[in-house]
Enzyme design. Structure first.
Site, mmCIF file in Angstrom:
data_model
loop_
_atom_site.group_PDB
_atom_site.id
_atom_site.type_symbol
_atom_site.label_atom_id
_atom_site.label_comp_id
_atom_site.label_asym_id
_atom_site.label_seq_id
_atom_site.Cartn_x
_atom_site.Cartn_y
_atom_site.Cartn_z
ATOM 1 N N CYS A 156 -1.270 -9.820 -1.035
ATOM 2 C CA CYS A 156 -1.011 -8.400 -0.793
ATOM 3 C C CYS A 156 0.293 -8.200 -0.031
ATOM 4 O O CYS A 156 0.593 -7.087 0.403
ATOM 5 C CB CYS A 156 -2.178 -7.765 -0.031
ATOM 6 S SG CYS A 156 -2.483 -8.476 1.597
ATOM 7 N N CYS B 228 -8.354 15.200 0.157
ATOM 8 C CA CYS B 228 -7.333 14.217 -0.243
ATOM 9 C C CYS B 228 -7.592 13.733 -1.664
ATOM 10 O O CYS B 228 -8.681 13.240 -1.979
ATOM 11 C CB CYS B 228 -7.338 13.045 0.724
ATOM 12 S SG CYS B 228 -6.227 11.707 0.268
ATOM 13 N N CYS C 112 0.201 15.001 6.649
ATOM 14 C CA CYS C 112 -0.099 13.591 6.396
ATOM 15 C C CYS C 112 1.023 13.006 5.559
ATOM 16 O O CYS C 112 1.391 13.573 4.520
ATOM 17 C CB CYS C 112 -1.432 13.451 5.663
ATOM 18 S SG CYS C 112 -1.831 11.728 5.207
ATOM 19 N N GLU D 54 -15.317 -18.815 2.757
ATOM 20 C CA GLU D 54 -14.998 -17.558 3.433
ATOM 21 C C GLU D 54 -15.529 -17.599 4.862
ATOM 22 O O GLU D 54 -16.656 -18.042 5.095
ATOM 23 C CB GLU D 54 -15.623 -16.379 2.682
ATOM 24 C CG GLU D 54 -15.672 -15.059 3.409
ATOM 25 C CD GLU D 54 -14.310 -14.542 3.810
ATOM 26 O OE1 GLU D 54 -14.186 -14.033 4.941
ATOM 27 O OE2 GLU D 54 -13.377 -14.636 2.996
ATOM 28 N N CYS E 42 0.884 8.709 2.047
ATOM 29 C CA CYS E 42 1.356 8.437 0.688
ATOM 30 C C CYS E 42 2.849 8.747 0.634
ATOM 31 O O CYS E 42 3.282 9.765 0.089
ATOM 32 C CB CYS E 42 0.581 9.267 -0.335
ATOM 33 S SG CYS E 42 -1.165 8.836 -0.444
ATOM 34 N N CYS F 142 0.496 17.244 -3.394
ATOM 35 C CA CYS F 142 -0.375 17.071 -2.233
ATOM 36 C C CYS F 142 0.003 18.105 -1.187
ATOM 37 O O CYS F 142 1.104 18.051 -0.611
ATOM 38 C CB CYS F 142 -0.239 15.657 -1.661
ATOM 39 S SG CYS F 142 -1.214 15.414 -0.161
#
Length: 401
Positions: free
Chosen positions: A360, A90, A14, A287, A17, A6
């Protein structure tokens, strides 16, 4: 596979990541080990192999900050001092998104609208949000500051459609306040209403069709949530469907159901064996977002899937339920904070035979599982939803002790 290079990372422009220079096999091993360490009471034998999310071309949604100046915008992130850093090349973005970004930037240049200057609190364009379906169709949304920007973009709709013809949904979101939010409450549709995410067959392994050869498609409206990695989302829903098929519950609640991915993967279709009459599996999704519920209802109707959805707070719904209405299996897919003490206590004592918990955040998952001593993990799996970062998805099948 070799680790992708990258240029943005190597130049220090950046660092999103953070793990991109770590071989993917090492990333996967570390994530798997982290989840096992956070859940030491889960036996090693019940952990299934981690699901890889890929190394590049995996992200189906780009959240692009509009920077630069009028006629020379950048699309990417903001650097020190609020200076725009352009990330249009990207490599984690799906190819359909990457191909569209230069054309989106050129269109915005032609509008003459000024990017929002965060330090000075002036300007119009805040974000360009691009979501890609497996078909290559796009949803393109602009977050802007004022009615002036909305009017400019509405008048330029023919030029926008010509610049990005693969966009089947175009909208403008108004966020006039200077706040750390991605979008505001008001959404103005310019074209279409929902993006179709074709996910292969629910009730089977990821990407495979159902027995009748058809697949499940989710309809995403502009303010609906969907996982950022389509390949891993398929695997996530398929794993839940496998667990459900194995235990064959008569009733399911899908709490925090979003656009209905888990519910639709686990519910019967009209015409399938046992899908009609009093013996049909009853599936209900809950929801808070009314937009997401409308998306789920359309997906169910289009696919002929027997599932109901309601717009309500998941915890309030569960705590207010009559004991006779408690299902045999509950699916929870909460935000990063987890389900919290109230819902954990309810699940622990509600009498449901099984719980599927998709998280998550393994830290909040560990905290919530500790609050449910009446349930034990029978199977667990890690999903690399966010390659090259420390983030992940982990899902467990719980059964009553």
């Amino acid at each position: 596979m070799t680790t992708p290079r990258c240029d943005y990372f190597e130049a220090g422009r950046c660092r999103s990541c953070a793990l991109i220079e770590t071989p993917i096999a090492e990333q996967l091993a570390a994530k798997d080990a982290r989840c096992r360490a956070l859940l030491p009471e889960v036996p090693a034998a019940v952990w299934l192999p981690i699901v890889s999310g890929g190394e590049r071309d995996f992200r189906n949604k780009a959240k692009l900050v509009v920077g630069g100046s009028a006629g020379a915008v950048t699309l990417g992130i903001l650097g020190p001092g609020g200076i725009g850093i352009d990330l249009r090349d990207c490599l984690i973005q799906e190819p359909a998104i990457r191909a569209a970004i230069p054309r989106i930037a050129a269109f915005l240049d032609d509008t003459g609208l000024a990017p929002y200057d965060v330090p000075r609190r002036r300007g119009e364009l805040k974000y360009a949000l691009v979501t890609a379906a497996p078909s290559g169709a796009l949803m393109l949304r602009f977050v802007v500051r004022s009615e002036h920007a909305l009017g400019t973009l509405r008048r330029a709709l023919p030029e926008l459609r010509a610049a990005v013809p693969e966009a089947t949904v175009l909208s403008v979101n108004l966020l006039p306040e200077h706040v750390a939010l991605l979008e505001g409450e008001r959404e103005e549709l310019l074209l279409g209403s929902s993006l179709t995410m074709e996910l292969g067959g629910g009730g089977s392994r990821a990407g495979e069709p159902r027995a009748d050869g058809s697949g499940v498609a989710l309809h995403l409206r502009p303010q609906s949530f969907f996982q950022t990695n389509t390949t891993v989302a398929r695997e996530l829903y398929a794993q839940a469907a496998d667990w459900v098929a194995r235990v064959d519950p008569a009733s399911i609640w899908d709490l925090y159901c979003g656009v209905g991915g888990f519910a639709l993967a686990c519910a019967p279709r009209v015409g399938e064996a046992g899908a009609s009459g009093s013996d049909a599996r009853r599936v209900l999704g809950v929801e808070l977002s009314a937009e997401a519920v409308r998306s789920a209802e359309r997906s169910a109707q289009d696919a002929g899937i027997e599932a109901r959805f309601i717009a309500q707070d998941a915890t309030a719904f569960a705590l207010g339920a009559a004991p006779a209405d408690v299902p045999e299996l509950v699916i929870v897919n909460p935000p990063r904070r987890g389900i919290g003490a109230e819902l954990a206590a309810w699940l622990d004592g509600c009498g449901a035979d099984r719980v599927i918990y998709s998280s998550c955040n393994p830290e909040s998952l560990a905290r919530d599982l500790a609050a449910m001593p009446g349930l034990v993990v029978r199977e667990a799996r890690v999903f690399d939803m966010f390659p090259h970062t420390n983030h992940l998805e982990v899902m467990v099948l719980l059964e009553r002790r």
